[in-house]
Design a protein around this motif. Structure first.
Motif, PDB file in Angstrom:
ATOM      1  N   ASP A   1       7.570  12.018   7.905  1.00  0.00           N
ATOM      2  CA  ASP A   1       6.831  12.463   6.824  1.00  0.00           C
ATOM      3  C   ASP A   1       5.765  13.488   6.997  1.00  0.00           C
ATOM      4  O   ASP A   1       5.163  13.886   5.886  1.00  0.00           O
TER       5      ASP A   1
ATOM      6  N   PRO B   1      -3.942   3.779  12.302  1.00  0.00           N
ATOM      7  CA  PRO B   1      -3.585   4.359  10.940  1.00  0.00           C
ATOM      8  C   PRO B   1      -4.955   4.827  10.258  1.00  0.00           C
ATOM      9  O   PRO B   1      -4.775   5.756   9.275  1.00  0.00           O
TER      10      PRO B   1
ATOM     11  N   ASP C   1      -5.593   8.466   8.564  1.00  0.00           N
ATOM     12  CA  ASP C   1      -6.089   8.832   7.202  1.00  0.00           C
ATOM     13  C   ASP C   1      -7.582   9.634   7.144  1.00  0.00           C
ATOM     14  O   ASP C   1      -7.399  10.546   6.256  1.00  0.00           O
TER      15      ASP C   1
ATOM     16  N   ALA D   1       4.699   0.541   8.528  1.00  0.00           N
ATOM     17  CA  ALA D   1       4.143   1.887   7.512  1.00  0.00           C
ATOM     18  C   ALA D   1       5.048   1.874   6.310  1.00  0.00           C
ATOM     19  O   ALA D   1       4.341   2.320   5.177  1.00  0.00           O
ATOM     20  N   TYR D   2       6.160   1.860   6.367  1.00  0.00           N
ATOM     21  CA  TYR D   2       7.054   1.979   5.237  1.00  0.00           C
ATOM     22  C   TYR D   2       6.988   0.799   4.319  1.00  0.00           C
ATOM     23  O   TYR D   2       7.111   1.023   2.829  1.00  0.00           O
TER      24      TYR D   2
ATOM     25  N   ALA E   1       4.173  -0.921   3.891  1.00  0.00           N
ATOM     26  CA  ALA E   1       2.867  -0.753   3.243  1.00  0.00           C
ATOM     27  C   ALA E   1       2.968   0.452   2.107  1.00  0.00           C
ATOM     28  O   ALA E   1       2.415   0.239   1.016  1.00  0.00           O
ATOM     29  N   ARG E   2       3.724   1.377   2.530  1.00  0.00           N
ATOM     30  CA  ARG E   2       3.648   2.584   1.552  1.00  0.00           C
ATOM     31  C   ARG E   2       4.554   2.364   0.289  1.00  0.00           C
ATOM     32  O   ARG E   2       4.196   2.823  -0.707  1.00  0.00           O
ATOM     33  N   TYR E   3       5.627   1.898   0.311  1.00  0.00           N
ATOM     34  CA  TYR E   3       6.566   1.962  -0.560  1.00  0.00           C
ATOM     35  C   TYR E   3       6.888   0.460  -1.215  1.00  0.00           C
ATOM     36  O   TYR E   3       7.064   0.593  -2.372  1.00  0.00           O
TER      37      TYR E   3
ATOM     38  N   ASP F   1       0.308   0.727  -0.963  1.00  0.00           N
ATOM     39  CA  ASP F   1      -1.027   0.582  -0.356  1.00  0.00           C
ATOM     40  C   ASP F   1      -0.945   0.899   1.006  1.00  0.00           C
ATOM     41  O   ASP F   1      -0.749   0.150   1.899  1.00  0.00           O
ATOM     42  N   PRO F   2      -0.930   2.206   1.376  1.00  0.00           N
ATOM     43  CA  PRO F   2      -0.944   2.731   2.981  1.00  0.00           C
ATOM     44  C   PRO F   2      -1.905   1.905   3.773  1.00  0.00           C
ATOM     45  O   PRO F   2      -1.644   1.368   4.876  1.00  0.00           O
TER      46      PRO F   2
ATOM     47  N   SER G   1      -0.794  -1.424   5.741  1.00  0.00           N
ATOM     48  CA  SER G   1      -0.535  -1.622   7.244  1.00  0.00           C
ATOM     49  C   SER G   1      -1.482  -2.213   8.064  1.00  0.00           C
ATOM     50  O   SER G   1      -1.008  -2.805   8.938  1.00  0.00           O
TER      51      SER G   1
ATOM     52  N   GLY H   1       6.307  13.417   0.744  1.00  0.00           N
ATOM     53  CA  GLY H   1       6.380  12.164  -0.029  1.00  0.00           C
ATOM     54  C   GLY H   1       7.149  12.029  -1.310  1.00  0.00           C
ATOM     55  O   GLY H   1       7.162  13.074  -2.079  1.00  0.00           O
TER      56      GLY H   1
END
Length: 429
Positions: free
Chosen positions: A38, A167, A171, A247-248, A250-252, A256-257, A260, A391
């Motif tokens: 990513d 993480p 960010d 991470a995937y 949490a994101r998808y 909410d990233p 994680s 993304g």
């Protein structure tokens, strides 16, 4: 003469080395695959291979590192000098992984492979001697279990700290800053273990003089070592796959990233409380019993993580907590059983092959943790996951792959480990 009961400073100080092992075992599996797919724009299957190659190198190198440390002679001890030298190299090379170019993808990926290879080499020469020390600094099996209780608690704290904060650093300040931050954590752990074990007596039994291949065959001929190794590799593969998916998910799935970090806290946090309980269980009902029960809990919790597909964070966090309780036991029990087996082999043969045993052990663990992200990458590819630097929305099949790779796949792998665990003789401690 080697002391049966160790000073408290040694038990606790030795455990500081787990800041390094816990951090290095967590952060690459958590952040390196999504960094490649990513941020650098590397295809998922290729990224999984890139994460795997340096770890595969470690699988070959770990037994060699064990053999080298077995034959080491130093006024500071057989293993201690490796903690300092390899630990410093580990911290520096980890920071380099994320300090390279970000484009074009081919050049960026090459930088990551080379830096990760150097980092994995340094880690082998730290971890193997570090793991070998408990079998040599006390002959008491219960004392080794107490050492492992401290060690697992520190591992949990290290995973919670590094997995929860790395993480956030990404960010806030980017991957380069995160690499430096994690490198400092690695340095604190390695220097702490080196200082705390100063002056500790070691088992003076001589190392074997034959070729490495012959020593590996002797170690693998010990039935209980083979059973422990097979179980631990299967579990490392399962946990490595689970970590790669955080991470995937949490994101998808949870959209909410920052989730994680919460997932990590829910998974690792319980270990800070339950490690002493697993120690008491092991001393009362046996280490094999504790290993079986904790493995079952890890399987149940992992299966329950499939609730992430329903986009209900609360259920996912509860499932992660159950898995975390089991995970603490699946760390403490085998880490206490390994030095028991190695020490029993030394007593039986009059030859110290502890480094060979731990070299094979860490090679197996490394292989499992390395294959985990690669396996998760293959699951993503099978589901049609689309890599993108900016993304992109994912298809329903890709979202399903994210969920199954995070839950069902790890649960099945960990469940398989119950077969060799139940055959362990348990007569060494």
């Amino acid at each position: 003469m080697v002391a049966a009961v160790l000073p408290a400073r040694v038990r606790r100080g030795y455990a500081l080395g787990s800041v390094a092992t816990g951090t290095f075992g967590t952060v690459p599996g958590l952040l390196l695959l999504p960094y490649l797919t990513d941020t650098l724009g590397v295809a998922a299957a290729v990224a999984g291979l890139i994460v795997f190659v340096p770890k595969a190198w470690d699988v070959l190198l770990n037994p060699i590192a064990g053999r080298v440390s077995d034959r080491s002679v130093s006024p500071q001890g057989r293993r201690r000098p490796f903690l300092l030298r390899a630990g410093i190299a580990l911290a520096v090379t980890f920071a380099l992984i994320f300090a390279g170019p970000t484009a074009p993808p081919a050049l960026a990926a090459t930088w990551v492979v080379v830096a990760f290879l150097l980092c994995a080499t340094a880690y082998a020469f730290f971890q193997v001697p570090f793991n070998a020390m408990p079998a040599e600094i006390t002959p008491d099996a219960d004392e080794r279990t107490r050492m492992m209780s401290w060690r697992v608690a520190v591992i949990a704290l290290a995973i919670l700290l590094s997995g929860g904060t790395a993480p956030l650093v990404v960010d806030a300040a980017g991957h380069r800053a995160m690499g430096v931050y994690v490198g400092l954590l690695l340095l604190v752990g390695t220097l702490g273990a080196w200082v705390a074990t100063r002056g500790v007596a070691e088992d003076p039994t001589d190392a074997p003089t034959g070729p490495l291949r012959a020593q590996l065959r002797v170690a693998l001929a010990v039935p209980d070592f083979r059973r422990l190794l097979l179980a631990f590799v299967a579990q490392a593969l399962g946990v490595g796959t689970l970590l790669a998916g955080v991470a995937y998910v949490a994101r998808y799935l949870l959209a909410d990233p920052a989730a994680s970090s919460v997932l990590f806290a829910a998974f690792v946090g319980p270990a800070l409380l339950v490690s002493p309980l697993w120690e008491r269980w092991s001393r009362r009902w046996g280490k094999r019993s504790g290993y079986v029960v904790s493995t079952v809990l890890l399987v149940v919790g992992s299966l329950a993580l499939v609730t992430t597909a329903g986009e209900v964070p609360a259920l996912a966090y509860v499932a992660a907590g159950v898995a975390g309780i089991g995970y603490a036991g699946t760390q403490l029990c085998p880490l206490a059983m390994l030095p028991d087996v190695a020490a029993a082999a030394t007593r039986a043969t009059g030859v110290n092959r502890t480094g060979v045993f731990t070299g094979l052990w860490t090679a197996g663990e490394t292989l499992g943790l390395a294959l985990g992200p690669g396996l998760y990458g293959l699951v993503l590819a099978a589901g049609g996951y689309v890599a993108s630097t900016g993304g992109t929305a994912q298809s329903p099949s890709a979202l399903l792959a994210i969920a199954l790779g995070f839950s069902v796949v790890p649960a099945v792998l960990v469940a398989v480990s119950l077969i060799p665990i139940r055959r362990y003789g348990g007569s060494h401690g």
